[in-house]
Design a protein around this motif. Structure first.
Motif, PDB file in Angstrom:
ATOM      1  N   LEU A  52     -15.037 -35.397  41.564  1.00 49.56           N
ATOM      2  CA  LEU A  52     -15.244 -35.505  43.004  1.00 49.56           C
ATOM      3  C   LEU A  52     -14.285 -34.636  43.803  1.00 49.56           C
ATOM      4  CD1 LEU A  52     -15.966 -39.292  43.481  1.00 49.56           C
ATOM      5  CD2 LEU A  52     -17.556 -37.405  43.320  1.00 49.56           C
ATOM      6  N   LEU A  87     -20.476 -48.579  43.202  1.00 49.38           N
ATOM      7  CA  LEU A  87     -19.325 -49.478  43.051  1.00 49.38           C
ATOM      8  C   LEU A  87     -19.533 -50.763  43.818  1.00 49.38           C
ATOM      9  CD1 LEU A  87     -16.028 -47.486  43.187  1.00 49.38           C
ATOM     10  CD2 LEU A  87     -16.774 -49.163  41.505  1.00 49.38           C
ATOM     11  N   ARG A 128     -24.105 -24.565  49.397  1.00 50.82           N
ATOM     12  CA  ARG A 128     -24.678 -25.612  50.266  1.00 50.82           C
ATOM     13  C   ARG A 128     -26.108 -25.307  50.653  1.00 50.82           C
ATOM     14  NH1 ARG A 128     -20.395 -28.120  54.385  1.00 50.82           N
ATOM     15  NH2 ARG A 128     -18.816 -28.696  52.862  1.00 50.82           N
ATOM     16  N   VAL A 148     -11.801 -39.207  49.638  1.00 47.62           N
ATOM     17  CA  VAL A 148     -12.938 -40.024  49.186  1.00 47.62           C
ATOM     18  C   VAL A 148     -12.896 -40.161  47.673  1.00 47.62           C
ATOM     19  CG1 VAL A 148     -15.442 -40.159  49.125  1.00 47.62           C
ATOM     20  CG2 VAL A 148     -14.285 -39.239  51.132  1.00 47.62           C
ATOM     21  N   ASN A 170     -12.855 -33.112  49.893  1.00 46.55           N
ATOM     22  CA  ASN A 170     -13.422 -34.401  49.526  1.00 46.55           C
ATOM     23  C   ASN A 170     -12.391 -35.307  48.863  1.00 46.55           C
ATOM     24  OD1 ASN A 170     -15.790 -35.793  49.677  1.00 46.55           O
ATOM     25  ND2 ASN A 170     -16.337 -35.374  47.540  1.00 46.55           N
ATOM     26  N   ARG A 218     -28.560 -37.250  59.449  1.00 49.03           N
ATOM     27  CA  ARG A 218     -28.641 -35.825  59.190  1.00 49.03           C
ATOM     28  C   ARG A 218     -27.241 -35.222  59.005  1.00 49.03           C
ATOM     29  NH1 ARG A 218     -31.462 -31.823  63.444  1.00 49.03           N
ATOM     30  NH2 ARG A 218     -30.872 -29.882  62.435  1.00 49.03           N
ATOM     31  N   LEU A 224     -28.571 -26.881  49.878  1.00 50.81           N
ATOM     32  CA  LEU A 224     -29.286 -28.144  50.100  1.00 50.81           C
ATOM     33  C   LEU A 224     -29.058 -28.707  51.481  1.00 50.81           C
ATOM     34  CD1 LEU A 224     -28.679 -30.051  46.783  1.00 50.81           C
ATOM     35  CD2 LEU A 224     -30.783 -29.065  47.589  1.00 50.81           C
ATOM     36  N   ALA A 225     -28.176 -28.037  52.253  1.00 46.49           N
ATOM     37  CA  ALA A 225     -27.787 -28.643  53.526  1.00 46.49           C
ATOM     38  C   ALA A 225     -28.949 -28.650  54.500  1.00 46.49           C
ATOM     39  CB  ALA A 225     -26.621 -27.880  54.129  1.00 46.49           C
ATOM     40  N   GLN A 246     -20.534 -32.686  46.101  1.00 45.55           N
ATOM     41  CA  GLN A 246     -19.470 -33.657  45.808  1.00 45.55           C
ATOM     42  C   GLN A 246     -19.496 -34.825  46.770  1.00 45.55           C
ATOM     43  OE1 GLN A 246     -16.159 -30.941  45.744  1.00 45.55           O
ATOM     44  NE2 GLN A 246     -15.905 -31.328  43.554  1.00 45.55           N
ATOM     45  N   THR A 247     -19.820 -34.528  48.033  1.00 43.93           N
ATOM     46  CA  THR A 247     -19.936 -35.631  48.995  1.00 43.93           C
ATOM     47  C   THR A 247     -21.057 -36.565  48.580  1.00 43.93           C
ATOM     48  OG1 THR A 247     -19.342 -33.984  50.611  1.00 43.93           O
ATOM     49  CG2 THR A 247     -20.022 -36.123  51.439  1.00 43.93           C
ATOM     50  N   TYR A 248     -22.172 -35.957  48.243  1.00 41.66           N
ATOM     51  CA  TYR A 248     -23.304 -36.798  47.829  1.00 41.66           C
ATOM     52  C   TYR A 248     -22.901 -37.688  46.669  1.00 41.66           C
ATOM     53  CZ  TYR A 248     -26.232 -33.425  50.335  1.00 41.66           C
ATOM     54  OH  TYR A 248     -26.789 -32.641  51.250  1.00 41.66           O
ATOM     55  N   LEU A 249     -22.284 -37.049  45.656  1.00 43.14           N
ATOM     56  CA  LEU A 249     -21.936 -37.799  44.463  1.00 43.14           C
ATOM     57  C   LEU A 249     -20.916 -38.884  44.777  1.00 43.14           C
ATOM     58  CD1 LEU A 249     -22.710 -37.736  41.550  1.00 43.14           C
ATOM     59  CD2 LEU A 249     -20.787 -36.232  41.091  1.00 43.14           C
ATOM     60  N   GLY A 250     -19.982 -38.531  45.651  1.00 46.42           N
ATOM     61  CA  GLY A 250     -18.971 -39.520  46.022  1.00 46.42           C
ATOM     62  C   GLY A 250     -19.600 -40.716  46.693  1.00 46.42           C
ATOM     63  N   VAL A 302     -12.620 -43.622  45.636  1.00 47.27           N
ATOM     64  CA  VAL A 302     -13.679 -44.040  44.713  1.00 47.27           C
ATOM     65  C   VAL A 302     -13.100 -44.247  43.336  1.00 47.27           C
ATOM     66  CG1 VAL A 302     -15.762 -43.254  43.551  1.00 47.27           C
ATOM     67  CG2 VAL A 302     -15.551 -43.011  46.009  1.00 47.27           C
ATOM     68  N   LEU A 358     -21.532 -42.801  44.184  1.00 46.50           N
ATOM     69  CA  LEU A 358     -20.691 -43.633  43.333  1.00 46.50           C
ATOM     70  C   LEU A 358     -20.076 -44.783  44.116  1.00 46.50           C
ATOM     71  CD1 LEU A 358     -19.072 -40.860  41.177  1.00 46.50           C
ATOM     72  CD2 LEU A 358     -20.676 -42.616  40.471  1.00 46.50           C
ATOM     73  N   ALA A 359     -19.721 -44.491  45.354  1.00 45.12           N
ATOM     74  CA  ALA A 359     -19.173 -45.581  46.177  1.00 45.12           C
ATOM     75  C   ALA A 359     -20.201 -46.690  46.322  1.00 45.12           C
ATOM     76  CB  ALA A 359     -18.765 -45.041  47.546  1.00 45.12           C
ATOM     77  N   GLN A 372     -26.093 -34.860  55.603  1.00 45.88           N
ATOM     78  CA  GLN A 372     -26.702 -33.845  54.742  1.00 45.88           C
ATOM     79  C   GLN A 372     -25.907 -32.550  54.851  1.00 45.88           C
ATOM     80  OE1 GLN A 372     -29.470 -34.239  52.743  1.00 45.88           O
ATOM     81  NE2 GLN A 372     -29.250 -36.412  53.188  1.00 45.88           N
ATOM     82  N   THR A 373     -24.718 -32.546  54.262  1.00 46.64           N
ATOM     83  CA  THR A 373     -23.861 -31.374  54.399  1.00 46.64           C
ATOM     84  C   THR A 373     -24.196 -30.312  53.377  1.00 46.64           C
ATOM     85  OG1 THR A 373     -22.301 -32.407  52.936  1.00 46.64           O
ATOM     86  CG2 THR A 373     -21.981 -32.761  55.275  1.00 46.64           C
ATOM     87  N   GLY A 374     -24.912 -30.690  52.336  1.00 48.03           N
ATOM     88  CA  GLY A 374     -25.146 -29.738  51.261  1.00 48.03           C
ATOM     89  C   GLY A 374     -24.025 -29.728  50.239  1.00 48.03           C
ATOM     90  N   ASN A 375     -22.993 -30.489  50.506  1.00 48.84           N
ATOM     91  CA  ASN A 375     -21.875 -30.549  49.563  1.00 48.84           C
ATOM     92  C   ASN A 375     -22.193 -31.593  48.502  1.00 48.84           C
ATOM     93  OD1 ASN A 375     -19.504 -30.738  48.228  1.00 48.84           O
ATOM     94  ND2 ASN A 375     -18.238 -30.629  50.065  1.00 48.84           N
TER      95      ASN A 375
END
Lengths: 692, 145, 216
Positions: B22, A679, B97, C116, C113, A660, B99-100, A668-672, C120, A675-676, A663-666
């Motif tokens: 990013l 990779l 945010r 990270v 961010n 949980r 979606l948080a 960019q974090t999700y996308l990062g 990446v 992608l990681a 689940q920051t809502g950010n």
């Protein structure tokens, strides 16, 4: 109509009546009474017709194969076998059931559960008749178990009271305890004999030409005996029967006195050659009978509840029957079964009237209310007749049948080689004979006690009788509060049964034609001995009664009386059962210094009142370990198994809490992270491709 | 010419765009980075088309299409960013945010301030910032969308 | 880039094709322009001045257009210049303007961010460069021989001979995007009369919000 068709109709009619009663009971209450009484009455008439047509001739058999049995070598057949035993016992069953159904229309006239009650009684009748007529062990077992479940439901008829609930459970469990070895025994017997047909088994065992012998007769007989002991309330599985008196009185009369409990005896009688092929089984049977007889007679002396006295008396009389079987005289056993069925049904039905008239089921309370005999004269006279029969006073029915049993025992004891082909050990004969004689005295004693306490009580002017059931008990009366006259239909049934009670014994000359042909006439020695002992028991009890009533003149007022002049008789009984423990401190006994039984038994009284602590023994041996095991299982389930379950849940929850946080809502974090992950997968794929 | 030159250049440009997507906070800068990534792909397409000498010139045609779609994308994207900015008062991606997983406390401060910023008419001072219901923002956002 | 060149050079030494150590003029030019493009792109994604980022993006996109020319894709190069440099960047600048992006250095241009993102991006670059170089180190594009590859003539011919249906479909998509953009950016006129003020309000509110956010 052929006799076979009539015989098929005999169990079928009550069964259809039960079905119709169950289906129509709520919708058409007007049809419930005819549906309850008429099929049973018709069935009784048909059973009589079958008996007359059969007339003690050679046995009639008929069979229809039930196809899907799964084993061609051992087919299960819907077969019946009409010999003298079967037709006479069927007449008894149908007749008593008719009486009970008629009696119930008065006894339970306002009961809201009467439709289901009547249907269950009909179903029981059908099952019992099926057991009686059946020639196939599996079909017999079906009827046997249907009887058991009907008994369970009917004992629990007053399920509002705790005593009835626990009694019905106890009856069910104890009889099932016997039924498990019983079914194993049936299967073992059938696999050794190669058939489920009783008549075939008996023919093979008795025919001198076939030379057929069971490989393990003792094991089979003992296994079957366990079921018989459970059903017929023999020691040590008899403890359910006194408690089963928490059911309505007609049920006690039909199921727990006249018929169902006799089914075990009847079963042994049908399969007697199996038992006689093992001397050990006969010895066990005799020991069982002796212990049952004497113990139950002693216990009956100490009971306070009138129905429990009769219940213990039933146990004892069943002991006589098993005793007769132990000396391999099934004619005497079935003779006693029939006469006992008649007079014990009468005793119970009269006791039902008496409980209603007195407003209590306690003998101690009855002994303090004068004039019961005057207020319920029909019950008084018929019960006197029945008690005389029970005490085996000539010329009532009980005398002849009991003498037949004692004569058979004497025969086996003194003349082991003579007579039948079976070899009964003389010790067995002696055991049955001595126990029977001792029980004859005790039986007479408790019958006298019952009669004296119930009908010859003296009212005392002491006011303030405690009234347990609050609503309409009338305080201060030295006679029971005035119940209305008993319903005429109930009294009519009593008189209808009183006739056979007097007369059945005189059939002893005719019955051997129907049975095996051995004489059932009383012999001089046993008659004199038995009657003398009975007379002695009566005299001693009367003296004790005189003594205790004289010395305990200042006895404490005692009693709780329920009075519902308008209500049906069953209400009084239900209240009496529900309040007995509250008033007297025990379901069975009462602290009554004027009880002659207490004087006679002395220190033994306390133990006898509790059935010689057999229930406590069972509680210590079986109930408590089971409860402890249940607690252990509960502990294991709650604390051990559930720990894993909770751990699984907790782990998932912890993981969820951890995830949980991601689940920051950010976005960019999700996308990062996405992608990681891609990779990592890409690298893995590249490495695999390179490696390949 | 070695194919490796345009291919490696495309890879590096793509990863630069990736980093921008990013790491940038402003939504418009993120859109710029997306354009970089698209251009890297276009470069690849052209290089491979030239190398393969495709008779249909699928690579070049696809490049043209990509450019067209990128133009459409940037138009729509900017419209969305402007809308978000108008409604939320910000075009910072890490402030959007909704979606948080709501603890109701971590995001409330943001939402409350956003609501303050957007919903107050000119004359009324934000007298009760604590009692500001969040649903006014929501209804307005839905209505506008 | 130099590391990549070294890698490529060592790889070319093995193969039999024209090596990396003897580059043609086109290659040198490509490399130089490529370096410029890459540098501009990196600056565009790292600079703290938002408008400068857009301008550096112009440089990068222009560099890519030159690379297209070097790859003999003439038409696409001009389309690139027209659409990207001419239209998209202008659009982006308008966007920056309309969202009241601060002029000058803004300290919060990068989000938290960033580490990270860097990790990446670098890992992705390493993996992709390795794979690409490994796969294409010996591949040679023959630019001189044969028919012209990407003249306007050729491109127009294939576009309107073979790709005409996708082309038309794309025009529908553009129309849809146009309509969508208009719908999205249209003001709510019916809801309140102060829609015009609302935008200005949003702007001032944004300023106060930023201050408030800082306090909190």
């Amino acid at each position: 109509m052929s006799t076979t068709t009539l015989a098929v109709l005999v169990p079928l009619l009550p069964f259809l009546g039960a079905l119709a009663g169950l289906l129509l009971g709520r919708r058409a209450p007007a049809y419930v009474r005819p549906l309850a009484v008429l099929p049973t009455l018709t069935s009784a008439a048909l059973a009589t017709a079958v008996a007359v047509r059969q007339g003690g001739e050679g046995a009639l058999t008929g069979a229809t194969r039930l196809t899907p049995t799964g084993n061609d070598a051992l087919p299960v057949e819907l077969a019946f076998h009409l010999d003298g035993f079967a037709v006479l016992v069927a007449v008894l069953v149908a007749a008593v059931a008719s009486c009970v159904q008629i009696y119930s229309t008065g006894y339970l006239r306002d009961d809201p559960r009467y439709p289901s009650y009547a249907a269950l009684v009909s179903l029981f009748t059908a099952a019992m008749l099926l057991v009686v007529y059946s020639d196939d062990l599996i079909v017999l077992l079906v009827g046997w178990e249907v009887m058991g479940i009907c008994s369970y439901f009917l004992v629990g008829h007053y399920w509002e009271t705790a005593a009835a609930r626990s009694a019905s459970l106890k009856a069910f469990l104890v009889t099932k305890l016997g039924d498990v070895p019983f079914i194993i025994g049936i299967l073992a017997l059938a696999s050794e004999a190669g058939t489920f047909r009783i008549s075939t088994i008996v023919t093979r065992l008795t025919s001198p030409l076939s030379g057929f012998e069971l490989e393990h007769p003792t094991v089979i007989a003992l296994l079957l005996l366990a079921g018989v002991a459970g059903k017929s309330a023999q020691f040590p599985l008899h403890t359910w029967l006194p408690d089963a008196m928490a059911g309505p009185t007609p049920v006690s009369a039909l199921i727990h006195a006249a018929t169902m409990v006799a089914a075990g005896v009847y079963f042994v009688a049908r399969l007697l050659p199996v038992f006689t092929s093992s001397a050990a089984a006969l010895a066990v049977l005799a020991a069982m009978a002796a212990v049952t007889m004497v113990g139950s007679a002693l216990a009956a002396l100490a009971q306070d509840d009138i129905k429990r006295v009769l219940a213990y008396s039933t146990v004892g009389q069943l002991g006589y029957m098993t005793g007769a079987l132990a000396v391999a005289d099934r004619g005497a056993a079935v003779f006693h079964l029939i006469s006992h069925g008649v007079f014990k049904a009468l005793l119970f039905l009269a006791a039902g009237v008496l409980i209603h008239a007195a407003g209590t089921n306690s003998l101690a309370a009855m002994s303090r209310t004068g004039g019961l005999a005057g207020r319920a004269p029909d019950a008084y006279w018929t019960m006197t007749v029945a008690l005389l029969a029970l005490a085996a006073v000539p010329p009532f029915a009980g005398f002849f049948s009991k003498e037949a049993v004692l004569a058979a025992a004497e025969h086996a004891a003194l003349d082991p080689a003579g007579g039948a082909a079976h070899t009964v050990p003389p010790a067995v004969g002696w055991t049955v004979l001595l126990a029977g004689l001792l029980t004859a005295a005790l039986t007479a004693a408790y019958a006298t006690r019952l009669w004296l306490l119930a009908f010859h009580g003296r009212g005392f002017a002491a006011p303030g009788e405690s009234t347990a059931s609050g609503e309409s008990a009338e305080p201060g009366g030295n006679t029971a509060p005035g119940h209305a006259r008993q319903p005429a239909v109930m009294n009519a049934v009593l008189w209808a049964l009183a006739g056979p009670t007097i007369a059945v014994g005189l059939l002893h000359g005719a019955l051997p034609d129907w049975f095996d042909g051995r004489t059932l006439a009383p012999t001089l020695t046993t008659s004199v001995l038995g009657t003398g002992l009975a007379a002695a028991g009566i005299v001693v009890m009367y003296a004790a009664w005189r003594h205790s009533t004289a010395t305990a003149a200042a006895r404490a007022p005692l009693g709780a009386v329920a009075a519902h002049p308008e209500a049906e008789p069953a209400v009084s009984e239900a209240e009496a059962i529900a309040t007995h423990r509250a008033v007297y401190g025990d379901i069975a006994a009462a602290v009554d210094p004027a009880d002659p039984g207490r004087l006679l038994l002395g220190p033994l009284h306390r133990h006898a009142a509790r059935g010689f602590h057999l229930d406590a023994l069972y509680a210590a041996v079986a109930v408590r370990p089971v409860l402890a095991a249940a607690r252990l299982v509960r502990f294991l389930d709650r604390e051990v198994v559930d720990t894993y379950v909770r751990g699984a849940g907790g782990t998932a929850r912890l993981l969820g809490a951890a995830v949980r946080r991601a689940q920051t809502g950010n976005v960019q974090t999700y996308l990062g992270l996405l992608l990681a992950g891609s990779l990592v997968l890409a690298v893995a794929a590249a490495l695999v491709a390179a490696g390949a | 010419m070695h194919l490796a030159y345009p291919a490696v250049l495309a890879v590096l440009l793509f990863c630069t765009g990736l980093y921008g997507v990013l790491a940038r906070r402003n939504a418009i800068l993120v859109l710029m980075s997306v354009e970089l990534m698209l251009n890297a792909v276009n470069l690849n397409l052209v290089a491979f088309d030239v190398w393969l000498r495709d008779t249909l010139h699928a690579g070049q045609a696809l490049t043209l299409f990509t450019i067209t779609i990128a133009a459409a994308e940037i138009g729509i994207g900017l419209a969305i960013v402007l809308l978000v900015h108008r409604n939320r008062g910000t075009s910072h991606i890490d402030r959007l945010r909704d979606l948080a997983e709501t603890d109701r406390t971590a995001t409330d401060s943001d939402e409350a301030t956003v609501a303050d910023a957007t919903d107050n008419p000119v004359g009324s001072p934000a007298g009760d910032p604590a009692g500001r219901p969040t649903d006014t923002r929501l209804t307005r956002g839905e209505a506008t969308a | 880039m130099s590391a990549t060149a070294n890698l490529a050079a060592s790889a070319a030494a093995v193969s039999g094709t024209p090596g990396f150590l003897s580059p043609t003029g086109v290659e040198i030019l490509f490399l130089l322009v490529g370096l410029l493009t890459l540098g501009a792109a990196i600056t565009a994604v790292t600079t703290r001045q938002l408008v400068h980022a857009a301008l550096w993006l112009v440089v990068a996109l222009g560099g890519i257009a030159v690379e297209y020319l070097l790859l003999s894709a003439e038409f696409i190069a001009w389309v690139q210049v027209l659409i990207y440099v001419g239209a998209v960047v202008v659009l982006l600048l308008f966007g920056l303007m309309l969202t009241r992006a601060p002029i000058g250095r803004s300290p919060d241009a990068d989000s938290g961010n960033r580490p990270v993102a860097l990790a990446v991006a670098v890992t992705a670059a390493a993996v992709l460069v390795t794979v690409v170089v490994d796969a294409f180190r010996t591949t040679w594009i023959d630019l001189e021989d044969g028919a012209p590859q990407g003249t306007t003539d050729v491109t127009g011919r294939i576009l309107f001979q073979h790709w005409v249906l996708p082309f038309e479909a794309l025009s529908v998509l553009l129309l849809a995007a146009l309509v969508g953009a208009i719908v999205l950016s249209r003001r709510e006129n019916g809801r309140n009369g102060t829609g015009g003020d609302g935008d200005g309000d949003g702007g001032t509110g944004s300023g106060t919000r930023a201050a408030g956010g800082g306090e909190r």
